[in-house]
Design a protein around this motif. Structure first.
Motif, PDB file in Angstrom:
ATOM      1  N   HIS A   1       2.718  -0.595   9.615  1.00 39.02           N
ATOM      2  CA  HIS A   1       2.082   0.721   9.567  1.00 39.02           C
ATOM      3  C   HIS A   1       1.208   0.961  10.804  1.00 39.02           C
ATOM      4  CE1 HIS A   1       0.365   4.355   7.955  1.00 39.02           C
ATOM      5  NE2 HIS A   1      -0.843   3.849   8.113  1.00 39.02           N
ATOM      6  N   CYS A   2       0.484  -0.055  11.235  1.00 36.82           N
ATOM      7  CA  CYS A   2      -0.351   0.076  12.433  1.00 36.82           C
ATOM      8  C   CYS A   2       0.504   0.317  13.674  1.00 36.82           C
ATOM      9  CB  CYS A   2      -1.213  -1.171  12.626  1.00 36.82           C
ATOM     10  SG  CYS A   2      -2.534  -1.324  11.425  1.00 36.82           S
ATOM     11  N   CYS A   3       1.602  -0.425  13.808  1.00 38.28           N
ATOM     12  CA  CYS A   3       2.497  -0.234  14.960  1.00 38.28           C
ATOM     13  C   CYS A   3       3.121   1.153  14.932  1.00 38.28           C
ATOM     14  CB  CYS A   3       3.590  -1.299  14.969  1.00 38.28           C
ATOM     15  SG  CYS A   3       2.980  -2.945  15.346  1.00 38.28           S
ATOM     16  N   TYR A   4       3.557   1.597  13.759  1.00 36.61           N
ATOM     17  CA  TYR A   4       4.173   2.917  13.610  1.00 36.61           C
ATOM     18  C   TYR A   4       3.168   4.023  13.940  1.00 36.61           C
ATOM     19  CZ  TYR A   4       6.291   6.943  11.304  1.00 36.61           C
ATOM     20  OH  TYR A   4       6.799   8.187  11.021  1.00 36.61           O
ATOM     21  N   SER A   5       1.960   3.899  13.426  1.00 35.88           N
ATOM     22  CA  SER A   5       0.925   4.908  13.688  1.00 35.88           C
ATOM     23  C   SER A   5       0.563   4.952  15.165  1.00 35.88           C
ATOM     24  CB  SER A   5      -0.331   4.612  12.872  1.00 35.88           C
ATOM     25  OG  SER A   5      -0.052   4.692  11.507  1.00 35.88           O
ATOM     26  N   ARG A   6       0.469   3.801  15.790  1.00 33.16           N
ATOM     27  CA  ARG A   6       0.140   3.749  17.219  1.00 33.16           C
ATOM     28  C   ARG A   6       1.217   4.448  18.035  1.00 33.16           C
ATOM     29  NH1 ARG A   6       1.034   1.081  21.849  1.00 33.16           N
ATOM     30  NH2 ARG A   6      -0.756   0.656  23.190  1.00 33.16           N
ATOM     31  N   ARG A   7       2.481   4.184  17.695  1.00 36.78           N
ATOM     32  CA  ARG A   7       3.587   4.834  18.411  1.00 36.78           C
ATOM     33  C   ARG A   7       3.513   6.351  18.273  1.00 36.78           C
ATOM     34  NH1 ARG A   7       7.999   2.144  15.945  1.00 36.78           N
ATOM     35  NH2 ARG A   7       7.232   0.088  16.353  1.00 36.78           N
ATOM     36  N   LYS A   8       3.214   6.832  17.058  1.00 33.19           N
ATOM     37  CA  LYS A   8       3.105   8.273  16.833  1.00 33.19           C
ATOM     38  C   LYS A   8       1.941   8.872  17.613  1.00 33.19           C
ATOM     39  CE  LYS A   8       3.881  10.645  13.027  1.00 33.19           C
ATOM     40  NZ  LYS A   8       3.840  11.072  11.630  1.00 33.19           N
ATOM     41  N   ILE A   9       0.818   8.190  17.637  1.00 33.88           N
ATOM     42  CA  ILE A   9      -0.362   8.685  18.340  1.00 33.88           C
ATOM     43  C   ILE A   9      -0.110   8.746  19.836  1.00 33.88           C
ATOM     44  CG2 ILE A   9      -2.737   8.108  18.955  1.00 33.88           C
ATOM     45  CD1 ILE A   9      -3.039   7.078  16.038  1.00 33.88           C
ATOM     46  N   VAL A  10       0.484   7.681  20.388  1.00 40.31           N
ATOM     47  CA  VAL A  10       0.775   7.653  21.822  1.00 40.31           C
ATOM     48  C   VAL A  10       1.766   8.753  22.183  1.00 40.31           C
ATOM     49  CG1 VAL A  10       1.858   6.278  23.656  1.00 40.31           C
ATOM     50  CG2 VAL A  10       0.163   5.236  22.148  1.00 40.31           C
ATOM     51  N   ALA A  11       2.786   8.970  21.360  1.00 38.58           N
ATOM     52  CA  ALA A  11       3.759  10.030  21.621  1.00 38.58           C
ATOM     53  C   ALA A  11       3.080  11.397  21.564  1.00 38.58           C
ATOM     54  CB  ALA A  11       4.900   9.961  20.614  1.00 38.58           C
ATOM     55  N   GLY A  12       2.174  11.585  20.624  1.00 41.38           N
ATOM     56  CA  GLY A  12       1.446  12.849  20.524  1.00 41.38           C
ATOM     57  C   GLY A  12       0.570  13.104  21.742  1.00 41.38           C
ATOM     58  N   ILE A  13      -0.068  12.065  22.236  1.00 36.89           N
ATOM     59  CA  ILE A  13      -0.911  12.206  23.427  1.00 36.89           C
ATOM     60  C   ILE A  13      -0.058  12.538  24.643  1.00 36.89           C
ATOM     61  CG2 ILE A  13      -2.380  10.919  25.036  1.00 36.89           C
ATOM     62  CD1 ILE A  13      -3.506   9.446  22.566  1.00 36.89           C
ATOM     63  N   LYS A  14       1.087  11.868  24.783  1.00 33.53           N
ATOM     64  CA  LYS A  14       1.981  12.162  25.906  1.00 33.53           C
ATOM     65  C   LYS A  14       2.486  13.604  25.838  1.00 33.53           C
ATOM     66  CE  LYS A  14       3.624   7.513  26.878  1.00 33.53           C
ATOM     67  NZ  LYS A  14       4.768   6.606  26.888  1.00 33.53           N
ATOM     68  N   GLU A  15       2.833  14.051  24.647  1.00 38.28           N
ATOM     69  CA  GLU A  15       3.291  15.426  24.471  1.00 38.28           C
ATOM     70  C   GLU A  15       2.180  16.415  24.812  1.00 38.28           C
ATOM     71  OE1 GLU A  15       4.632  18.272  20.802  1.00 38.28           O
ATOM     72  OE2 GLU A  15       5.163  16.154  20.706  1.00 38.28           O
TER      73      GLU A  15
ATOM     74  N   VAL B   1       3.151 -11.633  -2.249  1.00 41.17           N
ATOM     75  CA  VAL B   1       2.536 -10.312  -2.249  1.00 41.17           C
ATOM     76  C   VAL B   1       1.527 -10.193  -1.111  1.00 41.17           C
ATOM     77  CG1 VAL B   1       0.994  -8.790  -3.555  1.00 41.17           C
ATOM     78  CG2 VAL B   1       2.942  -9.845  -4.684  1.00 41.17           C
ATOM     79  N   GLY B   2       0.760 -11.239  -0.896  1.00 42.61           N
ATOM     80  CA  GLY B   2      -0.217 -11.224   0.201  1.00 42.61           C
ATOM     81  C   GLY B   2       0.457 -11.119   1.554  1.00 42.61           C
ATOM     82  N   LEU B   3       1.483 -11.911   1.765  1.00 44.45           N
ATOM     83  CA  LEU B   3       2.213 -11.872   3.037  1.00 44.45           C
ATOM     84  C   LEU B   3       2.927 -10.535   3.221  1.00 44.45           C
ATOM     85  CD1 LEU B   3       3.073 -13.415   5.571  1.00 44.45           C
ATOM     86  CD2 LEU B   3       5.047 -14.251   4.266  1.00 44.45           C
ATOM     87  N   GLY B   4       3.524 -10.030   2.137  1.00 35.95           N
ATOM     88  CA  GLY B   4       4.184  -8.722   2.203  1.00 35.95           C
ATOM     89  C   GLY B   4       3.204  -7.615   2.549  1.00 35.95           C
ATOM     90  N   SER B   5       2.011  -7.675   1.991  1.00 36.38           N
ATOM     91  CA  SER B   5       0.980  -6.673   2.296  1.00 36.38           C
ATOM     92  C   SER B   5       0.569  -6.732   3.757  1.00 36.38           C
ATOM     93  CB  SER B   5      -0.251  -6.889   1.418  1.00 36.38           C
ATOM     94  OG  SER B   5       0.081  -6.744   0.064  1.00 36.38           O
ATOM     95  N   LEU B   6       0.400  -7.945   4.277  1.00 40.50           N
ATOM     96  CA  LEU B   6       0.036  -8.082   5.694  1.00 40.50           C
ATOM     97  C   LEU B   6       1.134  -7.567   6.615  1.00 40.50           C
ATOM     98  CD1 LEU B   6      -1.702 -11.568   5.718  1.00 40.50           C
ATOM     99  CD2 LEU B   6      -2.762  -9.327   6.003  1.00 40.50           C
ATOM    100  N   ILE B   7       2.386  -7.853   6.285  1.00 40.96           N
ATOM    101  CA  ILE B   7       3.503  -7.365   7.093  1.00 40.96           C
ATOM    102  C   ILE B   7       3.575  -5.851   7.043  1.00 40.96           C
ATOM    103  CG2 ILE B   7       6.030  -7.303   7.225  1.00 40.96           C
ATOM    104  CD1 ILE B   7       5.970 -10.281   6.428  1.00 40.96           C
TER     105      ILE B   7
ATOM    106  N   LEU C   1       1.102  -3.773   6.454  1.00 44.07           N
ATOM    107  CA  LEU C   1      -0.042  -3.262   7.199  1.00 44.07           C
ATOM    108  C   LEU C   1       0.205  -3.326   8.698  1.00 44.07           C
ATOM    109  CD1 LEU C   1      -2.966  -2.220   7.170  1.00 44.07           C
ATOM    110  CD2 LEU C   1      -3.703  -4.595   7.178  1.00 44.07           C
ATOM    111  N   TRP C   2       0.782  -4.428   9.170  1.00 41.95           N
ATOM    112  CA  TRP C   2       1.112  -4.579  10.591  1.00 41.95           C
ATOM    113  C   TRP C   2       2.117  -3.527  11.016  1.00 41.95           C
ATOM    114  CZ3 TRP C   2       5.888  -6.008  12.686  1.00 41.95           C
ATOM    115  CH2 TRP C   2       5.886  -6.220  14.061  1.00 41.95           C
TER     116      TRP C   2
END
Length: 68
Positions: free
Chosen positions: A36-50, A25-31, A33-34
Protein backbone atom coordinates in the motif's frame (compact mmCIF):
# COMPACT_ATOMS: atom_id res chain seq x y z
CA UNK A 1 16.46 -28.59 22.76
CA UNK A 2 12.85 -27.77 23.56
CA UNK A 3 11.30 -30.00 20.86
CA UNK A 4 12.09 -33.63 20.03
CA UNK A 5 11.60 -33.24 16.28
CA UNK A 6 10.76 -30.72 13.60
CA UNK A 7 7.17 -32.03 13.49
CA UNK A 8 6.86 -31.37 17.23
CA UNK A 9 8.20 -27.87 16.64
CA UNK A 10 5.54 -27.24 14.01
CA UNK A 11 2.79 -28.62 16.28
CA UNK A 12 3.95 -26.51 19.25
CA UNK A 13 2.19 -28.70 21.78
CA UNK A 14 -1.08 -28.78 19.81
CA UNK A 15 -1.13 -24.98 19.56
CA UNK A 16 0.79 -24.84 16.29
CA UNK A 17 -2.21 -23.92 14.16
CA UNK A 18 -2.87 -20.75 16.18
CA UNK A 19 0.81 -19.85 16.50
CA UNK A 20 1.54 -20.20 12.78
CA UNK A 21 -1.77 -18.55 11.86
CA UNK A 22 -0.85 -15.51 13.96
CA UNK A 23 2.59 -15.36 12.32
CA UNK A 24 0.94 -15.61 8.90
CA UNK A 25 -1.58 -12.88 9.66
CA UNK A 26 1.17 -10.63 11.01
CA UNK A 27 3.42 -11.20 8.01
CA UNK A 28 0.49 -10.77 5.61
CA UNK A 29 -0.41 -7.47 7.27
CA UNK A 30 3.16 -6.20 6.94
CA UNK A 31 3.31 -7.20 3.27
CA UNK A 32 -0.04 -5.52 2.59
CA UNK A 33 1.11 -2.37 4.38
CA UNK A 34 4.37 -2.32 2.37
CA UNK A 35 2.45 -2.78 -0.90
CA UNK A 36 0.00 0.00 0.00
CA UNK A 37 2.85 2.41 0.80
CA UNK A 38 4.59 1.66 -2.52
CA UNK A 39 1.31 2.03 -4.44
CA UNK A 40 0.45 5.32 -2.72
CA UNK A 41 3.93 6.71 -3.33
CA UNK A 42 3.69 5.86 -7.03
CA UNK A 43 0.31 7.62 -7.27
CA UNK A 44 1.57 10.70 -5.43
CA UNK A 45 4.71 10.98 -7.57
CA UNK A 46 2.63 10.59 -10.76
CA UNK A 47 0.24 13.28 -9.54
CA UNK A 48 3.10 15.67 -8.82
CA UNK A 49 4.63 15.04 -12.26
CA UNK A 50 1.26 15.66 -13.89
CA UNK A 51 0.79 18.86 -11.91
CA UNK A 52 4.25 20.12 -12.86
CA UNK A 53 3.68 19.31 -16.54
CA UNK A 54 0.34 21.14 -16.48
CA UNK A 55 1.98 24.10 -14.74
CA UNK A 56 4.76 24.16 -17.34
CA UNK A 57 2.23 24.06 -20.21
CA UNK A 58 0.29 26.95 -18.72
CA UNK A 59 3.48 28.91 -18.20
CA UNK A 60 4.66 28.49 -21.78
CA UNK A 61 1.34 29.10 -23.48
CA UNK A 62 1.06 32.59 -24.94
CA UNK A 63 -2.69 32.82 -25.00
CA UNK A 64 -4.89 31.89 -22.15
CA UNK A 65 -8.53 31.10 -22.49
CA UNK A 66 -10.95 32.02 -19.85
CA UNK A 67 -13.04 29.03 -19.03
CA UNK A 68 -16.03 29.39 -16.78
Amino acid sequence: MAFDSFAAFLQMGKHGFYVWLSYGVGLGSLILLWWHCCYSRRKIVAGIKEFEARRQRRKTSKTTERVL
